[in-house]
Design a protein around this motif. Structure first.
Motif, PDB file in Angstrom:
ATOM      1  N   SER A 193      -3.488  -6.367  -2.721  1.00  0.00           N
ATOM      2  CA  SER A 193      -2.952  -5.151  -3.351  1.00  0.00           C
ATOM      3  C   SER A 193      -1.577  -5.433  -3.942  1.00  0.00           C
ATOM      4  O   SER A 193      -0.946  -6.439  -3.615  1.00  0.00           O
ATOM      5  CB  SER A 193      -2.851  -4.024  -2.314  1.00  0.00           C
ATOM      6  N   ASP A 194      -1.130  -4.491  -4.789  1.00  0.00           N
ATOM      7  CA  ASP A 194       0.231  -4.578  -5.330  1.00  0.00           C
ATOM      8  C   ASP A 194       1.217  -3.941  -4.354  1.00  0.00           C
ATOM      9  O   ASP A 194       2.319  -4.451  -4.136  1.00  0.00           O
ATOM     10  CB  ASP A 194       0.316  -3.834  -6.669  1.00  0.00           C
ATOM     11  N   ILE A 204      -7.513   0.712  -1.960  1.00  0.00           N
ATOM     12  CA  ILE A 204      -8.230  -0.203  -1.072  1.00  0.00           C
ATOM     13  C   ILE A 204      -8.018   0.301   0.357  1.00  0.00           C
ATOM     14  O   ILE A 204      -6.893   0.265   0.870  1.00  0.00           O
ATOM     15  CB  ILE A 204      -7.684  -1.647  -1.222  1.00  0.00           C
ATOM     16  N   LYS A 243      -2.912  -1.446  -7.664  1.00  0.00           N
ATOM     17  CA  LYS A 243      -3.772  -1.629  -6.475  1.00  0.00           C
ATOM     18  C   LYS A 243      -2.991  -1.210  -5.226  1.00  0.00           C
ATOM     19  O   LYS A 243      -1.941  -1.783  -4.931  1.00  0.00           O
ATOM     20  CB  LYS A 243      -4.234  -3.082  -6.362  1.00  0.00           C
ATOM     21  N   VAL A 244      -3.516  -0.207  -4.521  1.00  0.00           N
ATOM     22  CA  VAL A 244      -2.816   0.390  -3.373  1.00  0.00           C
ATOM     23  C   VAL A 244      -3.646   0.217  -2.098  1.00  0.00           C
ATOM     24  O   VAL A 244      -4.761   0.740  -2.006  1.00  0.00           O
ATOM     25  CB  VAL A 244      -2.575   1.903  -3.601  1.00  0.00           C
ATOM     26  N   ALA A 245      -3.116  -0.500  -1.127  1.00  0.00           N
ATOM     27  CA  ALA A 245      -3.802  -0.666   0.160  1.00  0.00           C
ATOM     28  C   ALA A 245      -3.238   0.346   1.156  1.00  0.00           C
ATOM     29  O   ALA A 245      -2.015   0.478   1.284  1.00  0.00           O
ATOM     30  CB  ALA A 245      -3.610  -2.086   0.689  1.00  0.00           C
ATOM     31  N   ALA A 249      -1.664  -7.244   2.952  1.00  0.00           N
ATOM     32  CA  ALA A 249      -2.416  -7.045   1.707  1.00  0.00           C
ATOM     33  C   ALA A 249      -1.648  -7.501   0.453  1.00  0.00           C
ATOM     34  O   ALA A 249      -2.200  -8.233  -0.375  1.00  0.00           O
ATOM     35  CB  ALA A 249      -2.861  -5.596   1.569  1.00  0.00           C
TER      36      ALA A 249
END
Length: 211
Positions: free
Chosen positions: A152-153, A137, A114-116, A146
């Motif tokens: 997010s990761d 994201i 998960k990438v913000a 985030a």
């Protein structure tokens, strides 16, 4: 009617530095230093017209021909891929596009990452080259929180000093690309007024070398 060379400058601290570079290169515009709310300034003798715009909009003004040349960050050029010519690295506004995460973060390749970020195209391109499955994201601000809140990761963002990351217990995990301010030109303007644009570019290149 005078044929002005229209120059889009990014508002803010970077723009002030860029203006100084243009002035030292022999393209001053005294009226730009007068107090007031004007946004467009002309030096009739030199045939140059400067105007201030939001940094992220410079490339749009240049691409669409409202400006002949301008100064935009490499991040904007990579993210939006405007149809402009990139003429010169001005060596200003230096920072980097990076992946950051919590210090103890471990990237499990079995899971979707998960990438913000607000730089969705840069992030997508970077992870596509790595063959990594990601979920992007899109956020517009306060990206650092985030990962802290579990949204997010990792984040993909511009890092200058890293102080904001450190304050939020994050650290840079990977550098994607170095970023700096670039002189860009409208393609049509360059075709028809290339001599004047190249002359200005050469003088700015001297400034870059001397700084």
């Amino acid at each position: 009617m005078k044929n002005y060379l229209n120059i889009a400058l990014p508002k803010g601290r970077l723009g002030e530095k860029v203006l100084g570079m243009f002035e030292r290169a022999g393209f001053p515009c005294p009226s730009i230093h007068e107090p007031g709310r004007k946004l467009i300034f002309e030096n009739e003798d030199l045939g140059v017209r400067y105007f201030w715009v939001k940094p992220s909009d410079v490339a749009i003004y240049v691409e669409r021909g409202a400006a002949d040349i301008g100064v935009a960050g490499k991040d904007i050029l990579l993210e939006y891929s405007p149809e402009v010519y990139e003429l010169l690295d001005l060596d200003l506004g230096k920072c980097r596009m990076a992946v950051a995460a919590k210090k103890d973060f471990y990237d499990d390749p079995q899971k979707t990452l998960k990438v913000a970020t607000k730089f969705t195209n840069i992030a997508a391109s970077y992870y596509a080259k790595k063959g990594r499955d990601i979920d992007i994201i899109h956020l517009n601000g306060s990206i650092e929180i985030a990962p802290i809140l579990g949204l997010s990761d990792v984040i993909v963002d511009i890092v200058e000093t890293g102080a904001t990351l450190k304050e939020n217990d994050l650290e840079v995990k990977e550098t994607i690309v170095p970023i700096s301010a670039r002189l860009i030109a409208n393609r049509s303007s360059f075709k028809f007024d290339g001599e004047r644009i190249n002359a200005l570019c050469a003088k700015l290149a001297e400034e870059v070398k001397n700084d």
